[in-house]
Each structure stands twice: as C-alpha cells, then as structure tokens.
Enzyme design. Structure first.
Site, PDB file in Angstrom:
ATOM      1  N   ASP A   1      10.565 -14.735 -83.108  1.00  0.00           N
ATOM      2  CA  ASP A   1      11.662 -15.714 -83.095  1.00  0.00           C
ATOM      3  C   ASP A   1      11.485 -16.770 -84.183  1.00  0.00           C
ATOM      4  OD1 ASP A   1      13.728 -15.095 -81.433  1.00  0.00           O
ATOM      5  OD2 ASP A   1      12.963 -16.181 -79.680  1.00  0.00           O
TER       6      ASP A   1
ATOM      7  N   GLN B   1      11.823 -16.058 -74.115  1.00  0.00           N
ATOM      8  CA  GLN B   1      13.252 -16.373 -74.003  1.00  0.00           C
ATOM      9  C   GLN B   1      13.442 -17.843 -73.640  1.00  0.00           C
ATOM     10  OE1 GLN B   1      15.822 -14.082 -74.598  1.00  0.00           O
ATOM     11  NE2 GLN B   1      17.202 -15.828 -74.392  1.00  0.00           N
TER      12      GLN B   1
ATOM     13  N   LYS C   1      18.471  -7.016 -75.583  1.00  0.00           N
ATOM     14  CA  LYS C   1      17.392  -6.887 -76.561  1.00  0.00           C
ATOM     15  C   LYS C   1      16.554  -5.646 -76.256  1.00  0.00           C
ATOM     16  CE  LYS C   1      17.335 -11.849 -77.437  1.00  0.00           C
ATOM     17  NZ  LYS C   1      16.747 -13.163 -77.114  1.00  0.00           N
TER      18      LYS C   1
END
Ligand code: NDP
Length: 281
Positions: free
Chosen positions: A111, A88, A44
């Site tokens: 997200d 994460q 990422k």
C-alpha cells in the site's frame, strides 16, 4: 475514461508476469467487521487469485490490541512465502494506524504507506506507492492526457490518495494545487483545473459548474447511497469535461489492478530482480 477495461488489460499482463516469477503471496489483514472493508478485501482476493497470486486472508476481531495486530504483521514479515502485506483501513479507533504501517517490512508494503516508501515517493524515486494514485497516473497516460505543464487540482489530502496523487502529478511536471476541507473557495480552485482529481468521500461535492470546460476529471469517491454507489463528482460534469471517470468502473478497478502490480513489484524486489534501496543482500 474506462478504468475497468484498462484494469482488465493490466491484470492479464500481470498474470503472465506471475507465471514467470513463480509463486507470489499477498497477505491482507482485516480488523473488525466494517462492511465496506469486507467487500474491498473480497474484491482484492478475487483479483489476486485470478492473476495467479496466492492471497492469504487474515482476520482479527474488532477489539484486537495494537500489540496483537503488530505481532501478526511481524509474523507475515518473517514469512518468506509472503511478498506483500496489506492492512485494510480504516482500523478501529483504538489502533494507531501509523505505528502499524511502520511495523510492515517496507519491501512488502504494497500500500506504500510505510514512511520509507512514502519518503521515496517524496524524493521522486518511487519504490512502492499507493495503488489509487498509481492507477490514476496510468489512466492519464492511457488517454494521453497531457500532464506536464497542466494545472492539476487535487481535492483531498489523505495519505493514501490525495497527498501521493499530488506528488506523482508534480513529478510529472504538473502545476499542482491541493484542496481540503479548509480551502476557502473550492469552486475557484477547481474551475482552474486542467486535471481535477477528487478524493473527498462526499457525493456531488463537485457540481457540474465547478468543472472547467474541456478538462479531465478523475472521481475517486465511493459513496454508498440509496441510489447505489456514487462518486464525489456530479455526473452532469461529464457534459463539460473532456474526460470523466465513471463510478463504478473508473478508479476502483484501477486501484485493484495497481495493488496487484505492487505485489508483483514487491516480489521482484524480494527476488533481487529490482534493487530496493538500502535492502541488505
Ligand atoms: P479521507 O476521509 O481520508 O480524506 C478526505 C479528504 O477530503 C480530506 O483531506 C478532507 O480534508 C477533504 N475534504 C472533506 N470535505 C471536504 C470539502 N467539503 N471540500 C474539500 N475537501 C474536503 O478519504 P480518502 O482519501 O481515504 O478517500 C476519499 C474518497 O475516495 C472516499 O469516498 C473513499 O471511499 C474513496 N476511495 C476510493 C478508492 C478507489 O479505489 N476508488 C480508494 C481509496 C479511497 P481535511 O484533510 O481538511 O479533513
């Protein structure tokens, strides 16, 4: 369906948008040492930097408390140079994930896991949605797979893939079935699918004879085996399907591209170039 090629094009377009918008900051938080998570964070960051997005890498030890983690989220919420925040997952088992997601400023929630953004998706007025299902919708559009009226079967009901996937397909007028570990006859469901999206995390959970001839099969799974990285769908299904996404090179690169796209979208929301519902001016 070649996710790597489409992702490369999306990332090139995003680079131009970043130049136009000025500096964009994307912060990631990684708690603990999970090897797969470390790889995802690295990928990422590399993709963000290549697109001209400033990536900020914050790492916390495995034993970090809920309060310490949420304090870091607050710090990044208050940091005006940060447009997007990604925590994460999976998080260590002592951390309540939902509470961390609630702590993220919804406008920076790249997200799409804050209840506000999840609710917007539920209502059909997407603000920031999870990157994987967004990437899959882009792939279906790119390959002109008809979604309206199609029977779409989603295997897996996670908050980050299965559920938002089902909603996005429903919003595009598919007839949607969601399967999970308690589904009685999985093969009977998958055989009826014009579009089959599999997000289970189990190699070859979908055998070739579970796939309808001429259908479109999207393999989200990423399973590390002795034979290397494999998906959830037996590659032999490619002989029956009209389209199958490869692993690697299918959904994975699209997820990263759409994460960057979400970071750019968050930057547009924050710069008032796009309206964010309920956001104070
Ligand atoms: P989760 O573990 O959160 O969810 C798995 C889902 O599969 C659950 O809903 C579970 O059902 C269901 N399931 C488990 N076993 C079966 C079975 N035998 N039959 C039918 N359904 C079953 O996983 P994620 O959604 O986070 O991820 C799924 C996979 O996708 C993983 O391999 C992950 O690594 C990969 N992934 C890949 C991404 C990419 O960019 N390519 C991005 C995100 C994930 P129940 O709810 O009943 O437990």
């Amino acid at each position: 369906m070649d996710g790597a090629a489409l992702a490369a094009r999306i990332r090139a377009d995003l680079r131009d948008e970043v130049v136009e918008l000025g500096e964009i900051g994307l912060a990631t938080i990684l708690v603990g040492e999970d090897p797969a998570s470390q790889i995802y964070i690295r990928l990422k960051h590399e993709a963000a930097e290549a697109a001209g997005i400033r990536a900020v890498d914050r790492r916390l030890p495995e034993q970090t408390s809920q309060e310490e983690l949420e304090a870091l989220v607050e710090e990044l919420n208050d940091d005006d140079s940060i447009d997007g925040i990604l925590v994460q997952t999976p998080l260590p088992s002592h951390i309540e994930e939902a509470s961390v997601m609630r702590a993220i400023d919804p406008v920076k929630d790249v997200d799409g896991l804050h209840p506000f953004n999840a609710g917007q998706l539920y209502f059909g007025s997407t603000t920031l949605a999870p990157a994987t299902p967004l990437g899959i919708m882009r792939l279906l559009a790119e390959y002109r797979v008809p979604v309206a009226g199609a029977h779409a079967v989603v295997v897996g009901r996670s908050l980050i893939v299965g559920r938002p996937m089902a909603l996005l397909l429903l919003h595009e007028n598919a007839t949607v079935t969601i399967c999970h570990s308690r589904t009685r006859d999985l093969a009977a469901e998958t055989l009826a699918a014009d579009i089959l999206v599999v997000a289970v995390g189990q190699a070859a959970v979908i055998a070739p004879n579970m796939v309808k001839a001429g259908s479109t099969v999207v393999d989200v799974g990423m399973n590390r085996t002795e034979a290397g990285l494999v998906g959830d769908v037996d590659p032999g299904a490619g002989d029956r399907a009209a389209y199958l996404t490869p692993v690697p090179g299918g959904v994975g690169p699209m997820t990263i591209a759409m994460l960057l796209s979400n970071a750019v979208r968050a930057a547009r929301f924050r710069r008032r170039l796009l309206a964010f519902p309920g956001h104070s001016v």
